[in-house]
Enzyme design. Structure first.
Site, PDB file in Angstrom:
ATOM      1  N   GLY A 175       0.821  -1.199   0.000  1.00  0.00           N
ATOM      2  CA  GLY A 175       0.000   0.000   0.000  1.00  0.00           C
ATOM      3  C   GLY A 175       0.854   1.247   0.000  1.00  0.00           C
ATOM      4  N   GLY A 176       0.339   2.258   0.696  1.00  0.00           N
ATOM      5  CA  GLY A 176       1.042   3.532   0.744  1.00  0.00           C
ATOM      6  C   GLY A 176       2.422   3.407   1.366  1.00  0.00           C
ATOM      7  N   GLY A 410      18.834  13.589 -32.185  1.00  0.00           N
ATOM      8  CA  GLY A 410      18.601  14.239 -30.894  1.00  0.00           C
ATOM      9  C   GLY A 410      19.388  13.565 -29.787  1.00  0.00           C
ATOM     10  CB  ALA A 411      20.373  10.059 -29.247  1.00  0.00           C
TER      11      ALA A 411
END
Ligand code: HXC
Length: 520
Positions: A175-176, A410-411
């Site tokens: 859970g949290g 772009g790399a």
């Protein structure tokens, strides 16, 4: 009249109470813990810290719950052991959840103990390690225990980038409760015993009908390969805690200090003639980038982070002439070292950690570009790739790169390029910087010529050859000052070490701002 008890009696009482606190949930539960193949909270602390260095705090802390039978269940120290000690002689804070006391569940008192050591760690500028083994929020305490988690999360966030925070998952984290580890810098998990999930298999089955085991859902294997939640998956508690010690050895104590410099027996001037021959002649042939990294760094030691996740990029720590460095490198032998969503996020997070803790970044580049496809586009490669640009551009630590082979599109820009304030950018003679690979480029810019040719294949090959000759080399970039020097691969180690030495007092700052808005 005040009756004073004899001091010896008081000492005896203290001893008894300490023994009680040390006994946790009692012999039976300790045995059950061992039968599960798990160590106790204290055994774990002993493995993590230097022998005899542990100083415990809040030994006598008690929970204050009264409902649902809590009044009858008092354990001195409640369900966590907290304090400080040393790792390789350096101050380190620790909390270790005790599963033998109410399943290590988090009461308000447990949270207060954890928060106390978190505050002490932050105020004294030393790392904190959380050993997690807990059934989560103490059900009987209700909202009090949920609020107590919030106190921990808040401290995780406030200390982020101030002191290194490490979580070690040695039992359930559900859970949290998973979010405190998720907020820390590194998550270690031990195979077979550490499990993290937001909702367990039962809930999943009732909501979606899907059947999955605890281990498949939230085990070390899943989180170190699929989700990326875990940075390290390790087969035993002993080795795991020893790896935590090893990791701490690379790190500064806090953001105001530099990482420790170790004496290395490895000659800083050491050259290696085998390096040049590790890169295959054919641009699409894979090779093992690890072979390059381990030949360049001190004593071939490279501690990979997220080793099994997004393997097309490698990140991790090494030393060069004794100085800690963060290494980022493509892995051409996995997906050709392409940058995809997971690789971008993995590398971006690592770069930001190094920057926060004054660790210079050394980047080894061989990147064919960003991965094309609807999967990637729909998944948001644009915003995820942007994270890596953001991380490199923002980083003010020394940034050194070595272009090994490809840097396309772009790399090229992303990977520590000069434009993103790379301090020293070297290239091997095998380096190629281009908008795209020769084949793709020729098909676009010479489409008409190839179509009109009587021998289209021959024409294509000739044009590819011309493109490669003219563009696929590092000298154009070097001619523009975008590459600082083209180096003999054998000299990679001494070149990087000299650059690190030159940059050791580098000071650079960003414009004043509250914080940037990284595309999350
Ligand atoms: C109180 C708990 C507890 C809890 C376990 N125990 N979890 N007590 N609060 N959350 C107790 C059990 O009653 C038992 O006590 C002892 O710990 C050992 O538990 P077992 O169930 O016997 O152990 P095991 O079979 O190994 O199972 C471990 C477990 C299971 C998988 C963790 O106990 C479990 O599912 N617990 C509940 C987990 C959960 O849903 N927690 C809430 C998550 S949500 P006795 O006396 O019988 O030995 C959450 C919200 C956080 O945490 C939100 C933050 C924002």
């Amino acid at each position: 009249m005040v009756v004073r008890r004899n001091v010896d009696v008081k000492l005896e009482e203290l001893k008894e109470k300490k023994a009680q606190s040390r006994a946790g949930g009692g012999r039976q539960r300790i045995d059950a813990q061992h039968e599960r193949g798990k160590l106790t909270a204290r055994e774990r602390i002993d493995l993590l810290l230097d022998e005899g260095s542990f100083e415990e705090l809040d030994t006598f802390k008690l929970h204050r719950g009264t409902d649902f039978g809590l009044a009858e269940q008092h354990h001195l120290g409640d369900a966590v052991v907290t304090g400080y000690g040393h790792v390789n002689g350096r101050l380190t804070f620790v909390f270790s959840q005790d599963f033998t006391v109410m399943g290590g569940s988090l009461s308000e008192a447990v949270s207060q103990k954890i928060c106390k050591v978190m505050d002490l760690a932050t105020n004294s500028g030393a790392p904190i390690v959380g050993l997690i083994d807990s059934g989560g929020a103490r059900i009987q305490e209700g909202v009090q225990s949920l609020a107590a988690y919030a106190d921990i999360f808040l401290r995780n966030v406030r200390s982020s980038g101030v002191i290194p925070q490490i979580s070690v998952i040695l039992g359930p984290a559900a859970g949290g409760a998973t979010y405190s580890p998720a907020l820390t810098d590194f998550v270690f998990m031990v195979e077979g015993i550490g499990q993290m999930y937001i909702t367990g298999p039962d809930v999943i089955k009732s909501v979606t009908g899907e059947e999955v085991t605890h281990e498949e859902l939230g085990g070390a294997g899943s989180h170190s390969t699929q989700s990326g939640v875990a940075h390290f998956a390790i087969e035993s508690e002993e080795r795991c805690l020893s790896e935590v010690r090893r990791l701490l050895g690379f790190l500064a104590q806090n953001n105001m200090e530099d990482p420790p410099r170790l004496q290395s027996g490895d000659d800083p001037g050491r050259t290696d003639a085998t390096l040049a021959h590790l890169v295959p002649d054919h641009p699409n042939q894979p090779y093992e980038m690890l072979d390059i990294i381990t030949r360049v760094v001190d004593d071939a030691e490279f501690m990979q982070v997220h080793e099994a996740y997004a393997r097309n990029v490698m990140v991790g720590f090494a030393r060069m002439d004794g100085r800690s460095v963060g290494i980022v490198a493509q892995q051409p032998s996995f997906l050709a070292g392409v940058l995809d969503i997971n690789a971008s996020v993995k590398a971006a997070r690592f770069v930001r950690f190094c920057d926060a803790f004054n660790i210079p970044i050394v980047t080894f580049i061989d990147v064919p570009g960003f991965l094309p496809g609807t999967n990637q586009e729909y998944g948001g490669i644009i915003r995820h790739g942007a994270k890596l640009i953001f991380a490199y551009a923002e980083a003010t630590v020394p940034k050194i790169s070595v272009l090994i082979r490809k840097a396309y599109g772009g790399a090229y820009i992303v990977m520590s390029s000069k434009g993103l304030r790379g301090d020293i950018n070297y290239a091997w003679p095998t380096g190629e910087i281009a908008v795209m690979g020769a084949e793709g480029a020729v098909n676009i810019i010479h489409r008409q010529e190839i179509r009109k040719s009587d021998e289209p294949d021959e024409a294509r090959q000739r044009l590819i050859g011309e493109y490669e000759d003219q563009l696929m080399n590092p000298y154009i970039a070097a001619g523009l000052g975008l590459i600082d020097d083209v180096i003999d691969p054998s000299e990679t180690r001494p070149k990087i070490i000299k650059a690190l030495e030159m940059l050791q007092n580098k000071r650079e700052s960003l414009p004043p701002k509250k914080h940037g808005s990284i595309p999350l």
